[in-house]
Design an enzyme around this catalytic site. Structure first.
Site, PDB file in Angstrom:
ATOM      1  N   LYS A  77       0.855  -1.189   0.000  1.00 14.28           N
ATOM      2  CA  LYS A  77       0.000   0.000   0.000  1.00 14.28           C
ATOM      3  C   LYS A  77       0.889   1.236   0.000  1.00 14.28           C
ATOM      4  O   LYS A  77       1.945   1.260   0.638  1.00 14.28           O
ATOM      5  CB  LYS A  77      -0.889  -0.022   1.251  1.00 14.28           C
ATOM      6  CG  LYS A  77      -1.924   1.099   1.344  1.00 14.28           C
ATOM      7  CD  LYS A  77      -2.753   0.897   2.606  1.00 14.28           C
ATOM      8  CE  LYS A  77      -3.866   1.911   2.732  1.00 14.28           C
ATOM      9  NZ  LYS A  77      -4.709   1.661   3.932  1.00 14.28           N
ATOM     10  N   SER A 155      -9.371   1.497   3.093  1.00 13.84           N
ATOM     11  CA  SER A 155      -8.612   2.309   2.149  1.00 13.84           C
ATOM     12  C   SER A 155      -7.564   1.523   1.370  1.00 13.84           C
ATOM     13  O   SER A 155      -6.973   2.032   0.420  1.00 13.84           O
ATOM     14  CB  SER A 155      -7.920   3.445   2.910  1.00 13.84           C
ATOM     15  OG  SER A 155      -7.002   2.943   3.874  1.00 13.84           O
ATOM     16  N   SER A 179      -9.576  -0.808   7.182  1.00 14.14           N
ATOM     17  CA  SER A 179      -9.020  -0.657   5.836  1.00 14.14           C
ATOM     18  C   SER A 179      -8.291  -1.875   5.273  1.00 14.14           C
ATOM     19  O   SER A 179      -7.935  -1.886   4.106  1.00 14.14           O
ATOM     20  CB  SER A 179      -8.072   0.547   5.795  1.00 14.14           C
ATOM     21  OG  SER A 179      -8.814   1.735   5.926  1.00 14.14           O
TER      22      SER A 179
END
Length: 453
Positions: A77, A155, A179
């Site tokens: 990420k 996210s 997330s």
């Protein structure tokens, strides 16, 4: 070559010499570059991947493998520092920053296990949304919905999509309100949120430090166990599979089923029936602490808003605010209204509720409920209506954010499908620092939860 393979299955091929890490890295990079959805990754680290793959290949051929993960691909990420590339946190306002001078600690840890870092995955800007929408780099398509553009969840949107699309066997995300677990549930993969502090956050761009945690997204609990071990520098996993007869679950009767889609509830309850038939003890209980969390937020504001505003207040006061996703700006600015007194009241109440919740559990119990109360919705209506966006975002984050507030660890496992044939997640949670027990139970329960046993 890598399509939908687990770390475990790839490890067999690599360690036996049937699959060279250089070929695996090359295939992975090619698949990413030629994939129909170019919004899953925000950047590849080709030179690094080729260098790491070559080193792994040479070690394995010489009989000096670093272990189970040596030579296997991983994606990160875009919150994790990777030496030589820019950490943008899904935002254009950071893209001109200098490249990171060193790896984040967990990037270095997986590198020490021999893993090959192939690139950075897309995400909600500054990790501040559970939907995965990003107006700057595009919103990744949910691989479980080839015909309709549905949200991937956020996210850690690109991390989940990369695994679900079969581009990489493992991606690492962060989880402040859900997330990791939300996108795992929405795309039909496994997502493990570790207890906050299980891994060091050094070199990871924060959202709210009192809530931030990390975790892997992958195809199986076994893979999550392998990744977890390497992320805190163990040379091999030490977690053993639990005995079904020793496992007990409690299903909350508070909040988590409110306004849940009927198909989601049905998939969850069907999985529960399978577990009970196999001898797992299950009971149901009200959790007043769950309701009190949302009462506290209504009275004092949310911890995540207070801490995100403190982090970004200078950015919001300058020209950068106009370049940010305005939905992120609106949510972050809510923190400006939270007083010091409010913030301290939240922290005191949080400590009390953590203890009250743990004390309400019987010894050894795990908490079980749907990860998200609905399946992944289409993207277009959310982009057309900010009020709908905020409403759906709040509902999407609701069940998982309880675990962040109470400092739970949790793992989301696919348990079936809901509306439109979209995946449904089954969330197992345990009190903080009981990660080994949680993962041990998840190893034993996974096949039953999936309906494969």
């Amino acid at each position: 070559m890598t399509h939908h393979k687990t770390l475990a299955s790839l490890a067999v091929l690599v360690q036996s010499g049937q699959l060279d890490p250089v070929a695996l890295a090359g295939d992975t990079l090619t698949r990413i570059e030629t994939h129909a959805d170019q919004s899953i990754f925000v950047g590849l680290t080709r030179e690094r991947a080729e260098r790491e793959a070559k080193a792994a290949s040479e070690r394995i051929k010489a009989g000096r493998s670093l272990g189970l993960l040596d030579g296997l691909p991983v994606a990160w990420k875009d919150l994790f520092d990777m030496a030589g590339s820019v950490t943008t946190a899904g935002s254009v306002v950071l893209k001109d920053n200098p490249p990171a001078s060193s790896d984040a600690a967990v990037v270095a840890a997986l590198g020490s296990a021999g893993m090959v870092s192939v690139g950075r995955t897309n995400m909600s800007e500054f990790a501040f949304s559970g939907l995965g929408v990003n107006p700057h780099y595009g919103t990744p398509r949910n691989p479980a919905s080839p015909d309709v553009h549905r949200i991937p969840g956020g996210s850690s949107s690109g991390s989940a999509a990369a695994v679900a699309a079969g581009l990489v066997p493992l991606a690492i995300g962060t989880d402040t309100g859900g997330s990791v677990r939300i996108p795992a549930a929405m795309t039909g993969i496994v997502g493990y949120k570790a207890t906050r502090g299980r891994y060091t956050m050094k070199g990871v761009f924060p959202l709210a430090q009192s809530l931030d945690s990390l975790g892997p997204l992958c195809h199986s609990v076994q893979d999550a166990v392998w990744a977890d071990a390497a992320m805190h520098s163990l040379t091999a996993p030490v977690i053993r599979r639990a005995e079904l007869a020793d496992l007990s679950l409690v299903i909350p009767e508070t909040i988590v089923f409110d306004e849940a889609e009927a198909e989601v509830v049905a998939a969850f309850e069907t999985a529960i029936k399978r577990l009970e038939a196999a001898g797992v003890r299950v009971r149901r209980q009200a959790f007043p602490s769950f309701a009190e969390i949302f009462e506290l937020i209504a009275r004092h504001g949310a911890l995540v808003n207070a801490e995100a505003y403190a982090l970004h207040r200078e950015r919001l006061a300058g020209s950068d605010a106009a370049r940010m996703d305005q939905r992120v700006v609106v949510r972050t600015r809510l923190g400006e209204k939270i007083t010091v007194g409010d913030y301290i009241a939240l922290l005191y109440a949080r400590d009390r509720l953590i203890h009250e919740t743990v004390e309400s559990l019987k010894p050894g119990e795990l908490i079980a409920h749907p990860t998200v109360p609905h399946v992944a919705p289409p993207v277009d209506p959310l982009l057309a209506d900010d009020d709908l966006f905020f409403k759906v975002n709040a509902k999407t984050l609701r069940n998982t954010s309880i675990g962040n507030f109470l400092d739970f660890c949790g793992v989301s496992i696919p348990c079936g499908t809901g509306a439109a044939g979209m995946p449904v997640g089954f969330l197992l949670s345990a009190p903080h620092h009981q990660d080994d027990r949680l993962l041990s139970a998840a190893l034993a329960l996974e096949a039953l939860i999936r309906g494969e046993a």
